[in-house]
Design an enzyme around this catalytic site. Sequence first.
Site, PDB file in Angstrom:
ATOM      1  N   HIS A 193      -2.689  -0.737  -3.279  1.00  0.00           N
ATOM      2  CA  HIS A 193      -3.877  -0.197  -3.174  1.00  0.00           C
ATOM      3  C   HIS A 193      -3.459   1.514  -3.977  1.00  0.00           C
ATOM      4  CE1 HIS A 193      -4.769  -1.963   1.123  1.00  0.00           C
ATOM      5  NE2 HIS A 193      -4.686  -2.355   0.834  1.00  0.00           N
ATOM      6  N   SER A 243       0.777  -1.239  -0.213  1.00  0.00           N
ATOM      7  CA  SER A 243       0.068  -0.199   0.351  1.00  0.00           C
ATOM      8  C   SER A 243       0.992   1.113  -0.048  1.00  0.00           C
ATOM      9  CB  SER A 243      -0.730  -0.009   1.189  1.00  0.00           C
ATOM     10  OG  SER A 243      -1.667   0.822   1.445  1.00  0.00           O
ATOM     11  N   ASP A 280      -4.918  -4.688   5.700  1.00  0.00           N
ATOM     12  CA  ASP A 280      -5.453  -5.347   4.565  1.00  0.00           C
ATOM     13  C   ASP A 280      -4.111  -6.433   4.386  1.00  0.00           C
ATOM     14  OD1 ASP A 280      -6.534  -5.946   2.346  1.00  0.00           O
ATOM     15  OD2 ASP A 280      -6.266  -5.132   1.100  1.00  0.00           O
TER      16      ASP A 280
END
Lengths: 202, 275
Positions: free
Chosen positions: A40, A13, A133
């Site tokens: 992401h 991310s 995540d």
Amino acid sequence: MARLFKAVVVGVSTGGVLALQKLLGQLPADFHLPILIVQHIGPDAGSGLAKLLDERCALRVKEADEQDEILPGTAYLAPPNYHLLVERGGFLSFSADPYVSFARPSVDVLFESAAEVFGPELIGVVLTGANFDGSRGLMTIKQKGGVAIVQDPEDAEARQMPQAAMAATDVDYVLALDGMAALLLKLASGRAAISHKGTGAR
Amino acid sequence: MQSGEVEDVEIRLLLEGVQRIYGYDFRDYADASIRRRLTHWLAESEFATFSQAQSRLLRDRGVFESLVRGITVNVTEMFRDPAFFRAVREQVVPFLKTYPFVKIWHAGCATGEEAYSMAILLNEEGMAGRYRMYATDINETVLQKASEGVMPIMEMQRFTRNYQKAGGRASFADYYTARYDRAILSATLKKDIVFAPHNLAVDGEFGEMNMVLCRNVMIYFKPALKERCLRLFDSSLLPGGFLCLGLKETLEKKKIGERYEELAPPLRIYRKRYG
Ligand SMILES: C[S@@+](CC[C@H](N)C(=O)[O-])C[C@H]1O[C@@H](n2cnc3c(N)ncnc32)[C@H](O)[C@@H]1O
């Protein structure tokens, strides 16, 4: 004990663009495992990142497309606004399901579907990121007998995602980005010792 | 046998049962997604395993309907992918305008946002009263919502941004009335849209369409079911008609592909050739 793998999945991310450049940039064009990546990105991001990485890396990097067959020597990036999943038979698919772990594409969705298909023949990698995540997905990978690698939080631009992954499951390797390509090469060629219980080279 | 394999068998039996009793065929949905959806449905249900769910499912229509709601993903938005709607406005509408009247099919319309977006766009381009839309879906609960045309007010900011990026010519607020936490769409948008149930896995074509939109529906299907849908759309479309798919769906390597040219890559707008 040597064993063979079928794929590598990567979740990243915050700080991902640089991290991916570094990791993928150190792999040779003939790296024989396919790499599936969730970075992401915002819903309107476009496919610029895949192009940029493709230009800078020896590996082929592309945004995942409908019915892409998963091929060696290729890294597939999840598109903006869709989850990326692995189908039996080694194909990719997408879903427009709601956000999972506050993200779409979500690392957990990719990891869980890949674990379902590849079982112990899968390597999961969690890199820098400022959220959680990927930790559930990495746990599933371990439960199915796969290998878990996490970027050393000290080395990560954002430490939360690696830390959350380490808290969620007993990971096999924690290391800085710099050594990661070498580790993947070793694992891919069956030259690394791996314990099945997650007590491997820490 | 591993627990995963047992579950695979259970899922296959469940979908087979549903198909035989209710005629809804989910057997050609892509495995990874449907497994995710079903697992989620099971976790929220009163059943411990799919086998346990099976016997009630086959006898109780209420349980079946909850399964359909659980399997289908109804996420949508007004002017989803604004660049797509901008391209429709600039590159498709000029062709549509050459007809006195056009028919448009939205297959898998979910709660209707895509159809309402098209209505706004066509009205702004001077085509009010010159179109009829058929908006269909497998899930009757979302169709009911779609025909009501009511949305959460907190979505309006995001939808307004999409509308502007899509080249909207007016103010998005002109199209709805705010009532407490809800936005009620204007009746002028609803009057030329017919909402109806239609199942792409088993039902037939809709005749003589000038445009078919089926976006983010076939991503959930296996190749064979995708081909079935595309055949359906192809036989529904007039020559010179437009087929619009989602950003992760293409006509590449598809049987009907050679009869179509892509108008605005990579936005998945295709035009059916004449002859
Ligand atoms: C993700 S939504 C897409 C909504 C809209 N087209 C868009 O792109 O925003 C997918 C829709 O397809 C519908 N669907 C799924 N299977 C279907 C089938 N066999 N026949 C018709 N519709 C189906 C679902 O109920 C859901 O409303």
